[in-house]
Design an enzyme around this catalytic site. Sequence first.
Site, mmCIF file in Angstrom:
data_model
loop_
_atom_site.group_PDB
_atom_site.id
_atom_site.type_symbol
_atom_site.label_atom_id
_atom_site.label_comp_id
_atom_site.label_asym_id
_atom_site.label_seq_id
_atom_site.Cartn_x
_atom_site.Cartn_y
_atom_site.Cartn_z
ATOM 1 N N SER A 31 8.534 44.705 83.321
ATOM 2 C CA SER A 31 7.919 43.401 83.504
ATOM 3 C C SER A 31 7.177 42.878 82.278
ATOM 4 O O SER A 31 6.953 41.673 82.166
ATOM 5 C CB SER A 31 6.959 43.441 84.697
ATOM 6 O OG SER A 31 5.929 44.393 84.480
ATOM 7 N N HIS A 54 10.632 42.820 90.260
ATOM 8 C CA HIS A 54 10.826 41.633 89.434
ATOM 9 C C HIS A 54 12.295 41.195 89.397
ATOM 10 O O HIS A 54 12.725 40.586 88.418
ATOM 11 C CB HIS A 54 10.317 41.883 88.018
ATOM 12 C CG HIS A 54 8.827 41.825 87.901
ATOM 13 N ND1 HIS A 54 8.133 40.651 87.744
ATOM 14 C CD2 HIS A 54 7.895 42.821 87.951
ATOM 15 C CE1 HIS A 54 6.837 40.913 87.670
ATOM 16 N NE2 HIS A 54 6.663 42.218 87.799
ATOM 17 N N LYS A 72 6.338 38.580 95.103
ATOM 18 C CA LYS A 72 6.859 37.849 93.951
ATOM 19 C C LYS A 72 7.867 36.797 94.446
ATOM 20 O O LYS A 72 7.458 35.803 95.028
ATOM 21 C CB LYS A 72 7.436 38.824 92.932
ATOM 22 C CG LYS A 72 6.346 39.733 92.340
ATOM 23 C CD LYS A 72 6.874 40.701 91.327
ATOM 24 C CE LYS A 72 5.757 41.448 90.620
ATOM 25 N NZ LYS A 72 4.865 42.228 91.500
#
Length: 396
Positions: free
Chosen positions: A188, A216, A245
């Site tokens: 990330s 992610h 997320k």
Amino acid sequence: MTKQFYSQLAETLAGIESQKLTKVERHLTSAQRGMISISSNDGGRQVLNMCANNYLGLADNPRIVDAARDYLEERGYGMASVRFICGTMDIHRELEEKLANFLGQEDAILYTSCFDANGGLFEPLLDDKDAIISDSLNHASIIDGIRLCKAKRYVYANSDMNQLAEKLREAKANGARNIMVATDGVFSMDGYLAKLPEIVALAREHGALVMVDDSHATGFMGPKGKGTPAHFGVEVDIVTGTFGKALGGAVGGYVAARKPIVDLLRQRSRPYLFSNSLPPLVVGAALAALDLVAEGDHLRRKLFDNARYWRAGIEKLGFDVLPGEHPIIPVMLGDAALSQRMAADLFERGVYVIGFFYPVVAMGKARIRTQMSAVHVQADLDFALDAFAAAREAVS
């Protein structure tokens, strides 16, 4: 002794402040979106948000908000229990089954965060007869989860497949009964994708399992947003991830894997056994988020269009940008204090970004991590490009 302890803390904090490395928390007064409102204490204005993990822009999506409201009214606020006592609703299992089906796994288990999922994953499955081989840039939650496990630990340099092969041979030579390779799907801080085809091939050659934290990536990488394994067309043994997320941006994590793995985690995984169940409104919102992801090809196209436009624009300005295809696009500055000064200047110009520096990233590798969202429009990105150019002149 107590006075000495607090003096030590004060000295440490003063040292952080003297280096201009204090992390500042700004207070939002709006929903998480492309343009966000900042409290009066931080200027009382709107700024362009380029640092959230809101990849698909679902954090304030009306369908998700409505689903959360409906489940709140129908099922109450919280569970007041862990799962195995009286904390399991039918919707918890519905979400687990839906998630497993989406990720191409046999089953899934919910946690209050992906940090807890990774923290509770390794210890129930592996012991001192086994081995874990971990990428050096893995998320802190993987590192901490491995520390809680008695398995022998090996580390290979980030995405170095020669070192991974070496560690696999070493683990086998040292008599490891079971071996697990653990990696982020996306690193990330850099926006780099793990080399999953090579990792899986090496693992299979040595009879090892592969675990991927896809926080992610789930929702927007690969066909239908099914993550990095789908992006590369490979199968892995364990996938962990988050609803915090792309999948709505709230809280909650999960492990998806073969059923025997999930079954044992239900019996032995400490964060699962000793943490309250996910609240019904979060579960309902996550169910809605999975539906939106399934329908979200247009959001994924917009996200990656934005990423390509931003990358081309920031490179044209002469900034040092790490290569890649992910919507995380780090602007490399090197100096930690410079990253803080530039982030502060950009905030004054109406662009909210964060400077990252050691120990979050390696010494001398400070950066501003920009993150694209499907809710950004081209005018937003042009505004941010102008701000980056002006800020560089102001702080250099």
